[in-house]
Design a protein around this motif. Sequence first.
Motif, PDB file in Angstrom:
ATOM      1  N   ILE A  18       0.879  -1.363   0.029  1.00 32.29           N
ATOM      2  CA  ILE A  18      -0.050   0.038   0.066  1.00 32.29           C
ATOM      3  C   ILE A  18       0.846   1.225   0.040  1.00 32.29           C
ATOM      4  O   ILE A  18       0.584   2.325  -0.443  1.00 32.29           O
ATOM      5  CB  ILE A  18      -0.831   0.020   0.973  1.00 32.29           C
ATOM      6  N   GLY A  19       1.936   1.403   0.754  1.00 29.33           N
ATOM      7  CA  GLY A  19       2.952   2.504   0.927  1.00 29.33           C
ATOM      8  C   GLY A  19       3.625   2.356   1.968  1.00 29.33           C
ATOM      9  O   GLY A  19       4.095   1.345   2.451  1.00 29.33           O
ATOM     10  N   GLU A  20       4.449   3.635   2.130  1.00 30.29           N
ATOM     11  CA  GLU A  20       5.229   3.554   3.328  1.00 30.29           C
ATOM     12  C   GLU A  20       4.982   4.534   4.574  1.00 30.29           C
ATOM     13  O   GLU A  20       4.186   5.647   4.150  1.00 30.29           O
ATOM     14  CB  GLU A  20       6.721   3.905   2.768  1.00 30.29           C
ATOM     15  N   TRP A  21       5.145   4.106   5.611  1.00 31.71           N
ATOM     16  CA  TRP A  21       4.769   5.217   6.878  1.00 31.71           C
ATOM     17  C   TRP A  21       5.914   6.222   6.915  1.00 31.71           C
ATOM     18  O   TRP A  21       7.138   6.124   6.712  1.00 31.71           O
ATOM     19  CB  TRP A  21       4.826   4.521   8.180  1.00 31.71           C
ATOM     20  N   ASN A  22       5.447   7.305   7.322  1.00 29.99           N
ATOM     21  CA  ASN A  22       6.305   8.577   7.152  1.00 29.99           C
ATOM     22  C   ASN A  22       5.686   9.397   8.387  1.00 29.99           C
ATOM     23  O   ASN A  22       4.733   9.630   8.837  1.00 29.99           O
ATOM     24  CB  ASN A  22       6.083   9.611   5.980  1.00 29.99           C
ATOM     25  N   GLN A  23       7.017  10.074   9.491  1.00 29.23           N
ATOM     26  CA  GLN A  23       6.471  11.098  10.456  1.00 29.23           C
ATOM     27  C   GLN A  23       6.334  12.240   9.887  1.00 29.23           C
ATOM     28  O   GLN A  23       7.117  12.722   9.527  1.00 29.23           O
ATOM     29  CB  GLN A  23       7.579  10.489  11.508  1.00 29.23           C
ATOM     30  N   GLY A  24       5.346  12.688  10.460  1.00 32.31           N
ATOM     31  CA  GLY A  24       5.047  13.999  10.152  1.00 32.31           C
ATOM     32  C   GLY A  24       5.243  15.084  11.372  1.00 32.31           C
ATOM     33  O   GLY A  24       5.626  14.689  12.492  1.00 32.31           O
TER      34      GLY A  24
END
Length: 138
Positions: free
Chosen positions: A82-88
């Motif tokens: 689905i995708g990649e986790w990113n910290q915002g």
Amino acid sequence: MNRETTSAKIRTLARAGLTRQAIADQLGISYQHVRKVMIDAGMTGGLSRRRRPEHVTASRKSAPESPSFPSQVLLGAGFTQIGEWNQGAGNRITLSSEVPADSGVYAFAVDDVVVYVGLTQNGFKVRFDGYGRGHAKQ
């Protein structure tokens, strides 16, 4: 007419030596129901596991590491990335793409090695929103 309660039947079968699973199967009830009735009745034999000491002496061998499970195996079996986790901002983590609302099995991989496999019945979007918000124990 025999009006024996399910709990009484559980206790009787347990005293006769049947396993919790065998009792559940015979009465057509859940294992957890059998376990709770037995605990409430003080029938705790075989219910607890002994804890190993937290320290390991030099004479004991340490447990083998879990084998690595490459994420490519899941992709080959029909999983979709689905995708990649990113910290915002505010330490909130987000997924790099739109998440489907479907329910099913999902997995997390770090450096192409599967580190977690889970199941959601409420849908990926609901589950992943929860991961994004986090909580004190995460």
